[in-house]
Design a protein around this motif. Structure first.
Motif, PDB file in Angstrom:
ATOM      1  N   THR A  47     -47.789 -30.184  36.889  1.00 31.07           N
ATOM      2  CA  THR A  47     -47.968 -31.732  37.277  1.00 31.07           C
ATOM      3  C   THR A  47     -47.846 -32.736  36.347  1.00 31.07           C
ATOM      4  O   THR A  47     -48.312 -34.306  36.701  1.00 31.07           O
ATOM      5  N   ALA A  51     -49.387 -35.628  38.893  1.00 34.60           N
ATOM      6  CA  ALA A  51     -50.818 -35.482  38.666  1.00 34.60           C
ATOM      7  C   ALA A  51     -51.401 -37.190  38.431  1.00 34.60           C
ATOM      8  O   ALA A  51     -50.559 -38.004  38.381  1.00 34.60           O
ATOM      9  N   CYS A  52     -52.140 -37.049  39.620  1.00 32.27           N
ATOM     10  CA  CYS A  52     -52.776 -38.619  39.606  1.00 32.27           C
ATOM     11  C   CYS A  52     -53.254 -38.778  38.346  1.00 32.27           C
ATOM     12  O   CYS A  52     -53.365 -38.330  37.183  1.00 32.27           O
ATOM     13  N   ALA A  55     -57.100 -37.163  37.062  1.00 32.47           N
ATOM     14  CA  ALA A  55     -56.639 -36.139  36.629  1.00 32.47           C
ATOM     15  C   ALA A  55     -56.644 -36.347  35.308  1.00 32.47           C
ATOM     16  O   ALA A  55     -56.756 -35.151  34.735  1.00 32.47           O
ATOM     17  N   ARG A  56     -55.054 -36.516  34.490  1.00 35.21           N
ATOM     18  CA  ARG A  56     -54.122 -36.221  33.366  1.00 35.21           C
ATOM     19  C   ARG A  56     -55.648 -36.589  32.826  1.00 35.21           C
ATOM     20  O   ARG A  56     -55.758 -35.871  31.331  1.00 35.21           O
ATOM     21  N   ARG A 187     -48.928 -39.983  43.450  1.00 32.41           N
ATOM     22  CA  ARG A 187     -49.339 -38.634  43.332  1.00 32.41           C
ATOM     23  C   ARG A 187     -50.114 -37.888  43.885  1.00 32.41           C
ATOM     24  O   ARG A 187     -51.089 -38.122  44.184  1.00 32.41           O
ATOM     25  N   TYR A 189     -54.032 -35.441  44.388  1.00 28.69           N
ATOM     26  CA  TYR A 189     -55.491 -35.127  43.184  1.00 28.69           C
ATOM     27  C   TYR A 189     -56.533 -34.033  44.226  1.00 28.69           C
ATOM     28  O   TYR A 189     -57.134 -34.004  43.859  1.00 28.69           O
ATOM     29  N   LEU A 194     -52.733 -29.645  43.470  1.00 35.95           N
ATOM     30  CA  LEU A 194     -52.954 -29.577  41.793  1.00 35.95           C
ATOM     31  C   LEU A 194     -52.442 -27.688  40.955  1.00 35.95           C
ATOM     32  O   LEU A 194     -52.632 -28.129  40.121  1.00 35.95           O
ATOM     33  N   THR A 200     -47.367 -28.439  43.857  1.00 38.77           N
ATOM     34  CA  THR A 200     -47.656 -29.523  43.458  1.00 38.77           C
ATOM     35  C   THR A 200     -46.406 -30.579  43.872  1.00 38.77           C
ATOM     36  O   THR A 200     -45.663 -31.795  44.156  1.00 38.77           O
TER      37      THR A 200
END
Length: 290
Positions: A47, A51-52, A55-56, A187, A189, A194, A200
């Motif tokens: 990710t 990943a957005c 989230a990170r 990205r 979410y 995820l 992904t």
């Protein structure tokens, strides 16, 4: 809100009236903790860059997994301090009315079992890895946290109106399989993406699926695939825009879509804001079964 939950180590655990159970964290085996660690390491790597941002950031803020399967109580304490949400362990998918009541009161029901080794790469049922790695980080985002509470309250209303199938599609195409447009590109979410290494990559980089701009009524009319990658992903512009579109009584929305025909999962409609028109090659070849 799917059916057919596999029997697991918590199947016979005593349930409270709200279907929650004790996580009994101390009963996880060393092999189960190791399985979590391997799932976590792999998905954290996959990710990266996909990943957005929210989230990170939340994965670091929440200290999602120092080592081993997270203790839901301790993780909830950190989450509650940020947005008022808590994670409550359950043995299986809970009835719709119970599910919505939990969300409406800022409780996220998470499966307490972890997938068996034989299903390490693919699992249809939501286990603790899917629920904690996929869902919990965004509950630390204040705007998305408000959206999830509103969704829970909206679910109670949808049951009264007999429109649950429309609302379920909103959950599926946002909370589970949503994409977001950020400054550096699309990205992820959605928790279903995820928590899946294969999806992904597929959701962002494969030419097969459609990627269509979010439209509430269009989305509520769209069927979805439950046992393979999605044929269409809906893209939001921001969490604020998602909340604004959904923070209202859906009575008039349901009235508008009630007489409209459903869209197949692969359809592209004339009025769609098409970001990527998919080739559908993966699905024409039989998808996962092919």
């Amino acid at each position: 809100m799917d059916t057919g939950f596999a029997k697991n180590r918590y199947h016979d655990a005593p349930r409270r009236a709200d279907f929650t159970i004790d996580q009994a964290w101390e009963t996880y085996s060393a092999a189960e903790h190791d399985r979590w660690d391997r799932l976590f390491r792999r998905q954290r790597e996959v990710t990266q860059g996909r990943a957005c941002a929210a989230a990170r950031e939340a994965m670091g803020t929440l200290e999602l997994s120092p080592s081993g399967i997270p203790h839901m109580g301790r993780l909830s304490d950190r989450l509650e301090a940020l947005t008022g949400w808590r994670i409550v362990p359950v043995a299986e998918l809970v009835p719709d009315d119970i599910f919505f009541n939990h969300l409406a009161n800022r409780r996220f029901p998470a499966g307490a079992f972890i997938r068996p080794e034989a299903e390490f790469d693919y699992l249809q049922e939501p286990d603790i890895f899917h629920d904690i790695f996929g869902h919990v980080p965004l509950l630390a985002n204040p705007v998305f946290a408000d959206f999830m509470e509103a969704y829970g309250k909206g679910g109670q209303r949808a049951m009264e109106l007999g429109q649950l199938h429309n609302l379920a599609r909103l959950y599926w195409y946002t909370v589970e399989f949503g994409l977001i447009q950020e400054a550096d590109g699309l990205r992820i979410y959605g928790a279903g993406i995820l928590s899946s290494p294969q999806e992904t990559v597929f959701a962002l980089e494969d030419a097969s699926p459609n990627r269509i701009g979010f439209d509430l009524k269009r989305l509520m009319r769209t069927k979805y695939v439950i046992d393979d990658f999605q044929q269409t992903y809906f893209v939001i512009d921001s969490f604020d825009a998602l909340l604004e579109a959904c923070y209202r009584d859906f009575g008039t929305v349901y009235a508008d879509v009630k007489g409209e025909p459903d869209c197949e999962a692969r359809d592209v409609a004339p009025d769609d804001r098409v970001i990527t028109r998919g080739t559908l090659d993966y699905f024409k070849a039989g998808g996962r079964k092919g």
